[in-house]
Design a protein around this motif. Structure first.
Motif, short mmCIF file in Angstrom:
data_model
loop_
_atom_site.label_atom_id
_atom_site.label_comp_id
_atom_site.label_asym_id
_atom_site.label_seq_id
_atom_site.Cartn_x
_atom_site.Cartn_y
_atom_site.Cartn_z
N LEU A 262 0.86 -1.18 0.00
CA LEU A 262 0.00 0.00 0.00
C LEU A 262 0.90 1.22 0.00
O LEU A 262 1.82 1.32 0.81
CB LEU A 262 -0.90 0.04 1.24
N VAL A 263 0.65 2.15 -0.89
CA VAL A 263 1.41 3.39 -0.98
C VAL A 263 0.47 4.54 -0.64
O VAL A 263 -0.64 4.63 -1.18
CB VAL A 263 1.98 3.58 -2.41
N ILE A 264 0.90 5.39 0.29
CA ILE A 264 0.05 6.48 0.77
C ILE A 264 0.39 7.76 0.01
O ILE A 264 1.57 8.12 -0.10
CB ILE A 264 0.27 6.73 2.28
N SER A 265 -0.63 8.46 -0.47
CA SER A 265 -0.36 9.75 -1.11
C SER A 265 -1.35 10.80 -0.61
O SER A 265 -2.49 10.48 -0.26
CB SER A 265 -0.45 9.63 -2.63
N GLY A 266 -0.87 12.05 -0.57
CA GLY A 266 -1.74 13.19 -0.33
C GLY A 266 -2.25 13.37 1.08
O GLY A 266 -3.22 14.12 1.28
N ALA A 267 -1.63 12.74 2.07
CA ALA A 267 -2.13 12.87 3.45
C ALA A 267 -1.91 14.29 3.96
O ALA A 267 -0.83 14.86 3.79
CB ALA A 267 -1.41 11.87 4.36
N ASN A 268 -2.94 14.87 4.60
CA ASN A 268 -2.78 16.21 5.17
C ASN A 268 -1.92 16.13 6.44
O ASN A 268 -1.58 15.05 6.91
CB ASN A 268 -4.14 16.90 5.42
N HIS A 269 -1.56 17.28 6.98
CA HIS A 269 -0.60 17.26 8.09
C HIS A 269 -1.17 16.64 9.36
O HIS A 269 -0.44 16.04 10.14
CB HIS A 269 -0.03 18.67 8.36
N HIS A 270 -2.49 16.72 9.55
CA HIS A 270 -3.09 16.08 10.71
C HIS A 270 -3.00 14.55 10.59
O HIS A 270 -2.61 13.85 11.53
CB HIS A 270 -4.56 16.48 10.85
N VAL A 271 -3.39 14.06 9.42
CA VAL A 271 -3.36 12.61 9.19
C VAL A 271 -1.92 12.09 9.28
O VAL A 271 -1.64 11.06 9.90
CB VAL A 271 -3.99 12.28 7.82
N MET A 272 -1.01 12.85 8.66
CA MET A 272 0.40 12.43 8.68
C MET A 272 0.94 12.41 10.12
O MET A 272 1.71 11.51 10.49
CB MET A 272 1.23 13.38 7.81
N HIS A 273 0.53 13.41 10.91
CA HIS A 273 0.99 13.46 12.30
C HIS A 273 0.57 12.21 13.07
O HIS A 273 1.38 11.60 13.80
CB HIS A 273 0.43 14.72 12.97
N VAL A 274 -0.68 11.81 12.90
CA VAL A 274 -1.18 10.62 13.59
C VAL A 274 -0.45 9.37 13.10
O VAL A 274 -0.08 8.49 13.90
CB VAL A 274 -2.71 10.49 13.40
N MET A 275 -0.23 9.30 11.79
CA MET A 275 0.48 8.13 11.25
C MET A 275 1.92 8.06 11.78
O MET A 275 2.43 6.99 12.08
CB MET A 275 0.47 8.16 9.72
N LYS A 276 2.53 9.22 11.92
CA LYS A 276 3.91 9.22 12.44
C LYS A 276 3.94 8.89 13.93
O LYS A 276 4.85 8.19 14.39
CB LYS A 276 4.57 10.57 12.17
N LEU A 277 2.96 9.38 14.69
CA LEU A 277 2.90 9.02 16.11
C LEU A 277 2.82 7.50 16.26
O LEU A 277 3.41 6.93 17.17
CB LEU A 277 1.68 9.66 16.78
#
Lengths: 94, 137
Positions: free
Chosen positions: A69-84
């Motif tokens: 699965l390749v993720i594209s276009g995540a906003n900064h909120h979504v990316m923050h949660v994914m990184k946490l």
């Protein structure tokens, strides 16, 4: 509001709010994936641990078939949660 | 501000709508409301998963005092389950193992400045505290 669409056989569009009440709907699409797929999050506003769990389960199933699965276009909120959640370790981002 | 909603997944739309109303009423920034939305959803769904009284009402109280948001979730038919005392899972290990669950309460603790828990005679009170980063007015 939440929507999920399969475009062709290798792209999924997520839109709106992917919360715990939407995982059953999401799985109707995610369960169909059979090849490396891009998850387009450009219209996704929100994702919680339940949404992340659905994506992780799909990733695991695909990996067993040699896909990703390749993720594209995540906003900064979504990316923050994914990184946490340290999902930057297991998903590819473009 | 206060919302009372049945303890089931179908209530999440009402919960998020309530948080948007609170955001507009108190003029709270989007980053803070995003963090609160995650935290409230994770706690609310935890109440659904791990406590009896499915469908029983949960009360959510939202306050802003001196730049600190307080969101209190009161479950009137709860088991004594103190989520603040859960061991912190290793996120790297969970990710590398491909585990689909086990992240919810971790996210709550990461995104909130403080989380507290009280239990008395079948009623649990979970309070989330978040200092407002900025206001947009």
């Amino acid at each position: 509001m939440f929507d999920i669409k399969l475009v062709g056989d290798d792209k999924v569009l997520l839109e709106g709010r992917f919360d715990a009440s939407r995982t059953a709907l999401a799985n109707t699409i995610l369960d169909k994936l059979a090849v490396t797929t891009t998850i387009d999050m450009s219209r996704l506003e929100y994702i919680s641990s339940a949404g992340l769990g659905a994506l992780i389960a799909a990733r695991q199933r695909l990996a067993g078939q040699g896909g990703k699965l390749v993720i594209s276009g995540a906003n900064h909120h979504v990316m923050h949660v994914m990184k946490l959640a340290r999902l930057d370790l297991i998903f590819e981002f473009m | 501000m206060q919302l009372t909603a049945p303890k089931r997944l179908e209530s999440l739309d009402a919960v998020f709508s309530f948080l948007t109303d609170c955001q507009n009423h108190y003029k709270i920034d989007g980053d803070s409301v995003y963090a609160l939305s995650i935290a409230v959803e994770e706690v609310f769904t935890n109440l659904i998963k791990y406590s009896p009284g499915k469908g029983v009402d949960v009360t959510i109280n939202f306050e802003l005092k001196e730049s600190t948001i307080s969101v209190q979730l009161i479950d009137y038919e709860a088991v004594n389950f103190d989520l603040t005392k859960l061991d912190t899972p290793d996120m790297e290990q969970l990710a590398l193992n491909g585990s689909a669950g086990g992240r919810g309460i971790y996210l709550v603790k990461q995104l909130m400045d403080a989380v507290s828990y009280r239990y008395h005679e079948g009623t649990s009170e979970i309070t989330l505290l978040l200092k407002v980063r900025k206001e947009y007015v």
